[in-house]
Design a protein around this motif. Structure first.
Motif, short mmCIF file in Angstrom:
data_model
loop_
_atom_site.label_atom_id
_atom_site.label_comp_id
_atom_site.label_asym_id
_atom_site.label_seq_id
_atom_site.Cartn_x
_atom_site.Cartn_y
_atom_site.Cartn_z
N TYR A 187 0.83 -1.20 0.00
CA TYR A 187 0.00 0.00 0.00
C TYR A 187 0.86 1.26 0.00
O TYR A 187 0.38 2.35 0.31
CB TYR A 187 -0.93 -0.02 1.21
N LYS A 188 2.14 1.08 -0.35
CA LYS A 188 3.05 2.22 -0.42
C LYS A 188 4.01 2.02 -1.58
O LYS A 188 4.20 0.91 -2.08
CB LYS A 188 3.83 2.36 0.88
N THR A 219 -1.56 4.52 0.00
CA THR A 219 -3.02 4.42 -0.06
C THR A 219 -3.62 4.02 1.28
O THR A 219 -4.85 3.93 1.41
CB THR A 219 -3.46 3.40 -1.12
N ARG A 220 -2.77 3.77 2.28
CA ARG A 220 -3.24 3.50 3.64
C ARG A 220 -2.34 4.23 4.64
O ARG A 220 -1.15 4.45 4.36
CB ARG A 220 -3.22 2.00 3.95
N LYS A 225 0.12 9.54 6.72
CA LYS A 225 -1.29 9.43 6.41
C LYS A 225 -1.44 8.99 4.95
O LYS A 225 -0.56 9.20 4.13
CB LYS A 225 -1.99 10.78 6.61
N SER A 226 -2.58 8.40 4.65
CA SER A 226 -2.84 8.00 3.28
C SER A 226 -2.88 9.23 2.37
O SER A 226 -3.34 10.31 2.77
CB SER A 226 -4.17 7.25 3.20
N ASP A 227 -2.42 9.05 1.14
CA ASP A 227 -2.50 10.12 0.14
C ASP A 227 -3.77 10.04 -0.69
O ASP A 227 -4.00 10.91 -1.55
CB ASP A 227 -1.29 10.03 -0.81
N THR A 228 -4.59 9.00 -0.47
CA THR A 228 -5.81 8.81 -1.25
C THR A 228 -6.99 8.67 -0.31
O THR A 228 -6.97 7.81 0.58
CB THR A 228 -5.70 7.55 -2.14
N ASP A 229 -8.03 9.49 -0.51
CA ASP A 229 -9.21 9.39 0.35
C ASP A 229 -10.34 8.62 -0.31
O ASP A 229 -11.41 8.46 0.27
CB ASP A 229 -9.69 10.79 0.77
N TRP A 230 -10.13 8.11 -1.53
CA TRP A 230 -11.19 7.39 -2.24
C TRP A 230 -10.94 5.88 -2.31
O TRP A 230 -11.79 5.12 -2.76
CB TRP A 230 -11.37 7.95 -3.65
N THR A 231 -9.75 5.45 -1.87
CA THR A 231 -9.44 4.02 -1.93
C THR A 231 -8.32 3.70 -0.96
O THR A 231 -7.51 4.57 -0.62
CB THR A 231 -9.01 3.61 -3.35
N ILE A 291 -3.72 1.99 -9.13
CA ILE A 291 -4.31 1.49 -7.89
C ILE A 291 -5.31 0.41 -8.24
O ILE A 291 -6.18 0.61 -9.09
CB ILE A 291 -4.98 2.63 -7.10
N VAL A 292 -5.21 -0.72 -7.59
CA VAL A 292 -6.04 -1.88 -7.92
C VAL A 292 -7.53 -1.56 -7.76
O VAL A 292 -7.96 -1.09 -6.70
CB VAL A 292 -5.65 -3.08 -7.05
#
Length: 443
Positions: free
Chosen positions: A41-42, A65-66, A72-78, A100-101
């Motif tokens: 996730y990185k 992404t987590r 902190k995650s860089d993505t708030d949608w996945t 991103i999967v």
């Protein structure tokens, strides 16, 4: 730095090599040792000076992404896994393209090639409903490879099972320009057999598209005089399934200080996961062709020295069941060694010293309660010259023997044979004979 080229505990597959300034960077996915799935996730990045490819620096995590303990995650949608990124430079900024999967991919930016990268936007595009899913995988942009062309136009290449190209708006670097996407730039049919892993490089006036065919374990290439094709199939660059546990492959070519290389990956742990970054020198001929190269243990080295301790895990030939596995961050062995297993290394330079007829050979072994021997061959594991044998006992230890002194540059192969003293070989057929840690030759 021998293969694998990064510290042996680091797992960076899907490597996109890029030279920015006086350093070469590897952008790739991030695997874990012993994992049962691809990627993490990185994303991380490593780099080395272009004039010293033996000293790699880890720049840490560059995108997530987590949440983890430091970021902190860089993505708030996945919160899904990050696969196979690419990074390009445009107008002094460095743009990261993330796959991103099963989620919308995105673009991030940094003032430095090593990051960290800050989210700019998800990909923005308008594609007809009957084309969108096939074309860009619901916005994933599978395995994006990006080209900033000499005229300032920006192209993104992507695809899984089908290949696609489109132009990116160079003003914002994330918006797909309407009407520019094209499907099946690399056919799925013979001889192309497109599968995944697009990577585009421009050399002179020729565009080279490096990708993985449906045979999986190879990297092949096609060329065109236009960034959007048509492309002509050219051939295989490297095949990591020859004499080695096969698996998927992803990488690209890069010129460093006048020398061209192919970056690719090898499997560990007896799975398709836990992949490590490797490299081979290649040649680009005057007519533009790239001859296929063999897998070696060399990495960036011209030759390895047999008179230093060699970790077993840098083998480039593993046949008949054996594979590299990690026990912990400090310990990786070749395991699964059975009767007739073959373990090989290309290439060692033994020098030109004729002062003795024999030299000492020693192996560090983890015993499994079996007795076996290895035959030491040079140059070819099928009909090469045998320079000696070494008997392996039941327990952990160092096992040694005298072998013929040789000179010059040679591949070394160890052919494993079970020592059957019971007269009941079939009862023990297929048993694991030992685990292999390291070896050395001593004058």
């Amino acid at each position: 730095m021998a293969n694998p080229i990064l510290p042996l505990w680091e797992y960076i597959p899907d490597g996109e090599p890029r030279v920015f300034g006086d350093r070469v960077y590897i952008y790739g996915s991030h695997d874990k040792a012993g994992s049962d799935k691809y990627c993490d996730y990185k994303l991380k990045v490593w780099s080395a000076p272009i004039n010293d490819l033996n000293h790699w620096t880890c720049h840490g995590d560059i995108f997530h992404t987590r949440d983890d303990r430091d970021h902190k995650s860089d993505t708030d949608w996945t919160d899904r896994e990050l696969y196979a990124p690419d990074v390009v430079e445009k107008d002094g900024k460095y743009y990261l393209y993330a796959f991103i999967v099963n989620a919308l991919g995105c673009v991030a930016v940094s003032d430095r090639p090593e990051g960290p990268f800050t989210l700019v936007s998800k990909y923005k595009y308008n594609i007809p409903q009957d084309k969108g899913e096939d074309c860009f995988g619901e916005g994933c942009f599978n395995d994006p490879g990006v080209l900033v062309d000499d005229d300032g136009k920006v192209y993104i290449y992507c695809g899984f099972l089908r290949s696609f190209v489109a132009q990116i708006n160079p003003e914002n670097m994330y918006e797909i320009i309407d009407g520019t996407y094209q499907e099946d730039i690399i056919p799925m049919e013979e001889p192309f057999l497109f599968f995944e892993a697009c990577s585009l490089r421009k050399i002179g006036d020729t565009y080279y598209l490096i990708y993985s065919p449906s045979t999986g374990n190879r990297l092949v290439y096609a060329t065109s005089k236009s960034p959007t094709g048509p492309f002509q199939y050219q051939g295989i660059i490297v095949d990591n399934g020859i004499d080695y546990p096969a698996g998927n492959n992803h990488g690209s070519i890069c010129c460093i200080e006048g020398q061209w290389y192919i970056f690719y990956q090898r499997m560990t742990n007896g799975t398709l996961m836990s992949r490590r970054a490797c490299v081979e020198k290649i040649k680009i001929l005057p007519d533009g062709r790239i001859p296929q190269v063999e897998m070696t243990s060399l990495g960036f080295e011209e030759s390895l020295t047999p008179y230093r301790i060699t970790p077993a895990e840098i083998a480039c030939v593993l046949k008949h069941g054996c594979f590299v596995t990690e026990k912990d961050v400090f310990s990786r062995t070749i395991t699964g060694i059975i009767n007739e297993s073959i373990i090989g290394y290309r290439y060692f330079d033994f020098g030109n010293d004729f002062s003795s007829k024999t030299i000492e050979f020693s192996m560090k072994i983890k015993g499994t309660g079996c007795k076996s021997r290895i035959r030491v061959l040079i140059d070819n594991y099928e009909n090469g010259e045998e320079i000696g044998t070494c008997e392996i006992g039941m327990a952990d230890g160092i096992y040694s023997s005298a072998v013929k002194a040789i000179t010059g540059r040679h591949a070394i192969y160890f052919i494993v044979e079970e020592m059957d003293t019971s007269g009941a070989a079939d009862m023990f057929k297929g048993r694991h004979l030992f685990e292999f840690e390291s070896f050395v030759f001593m004058k």
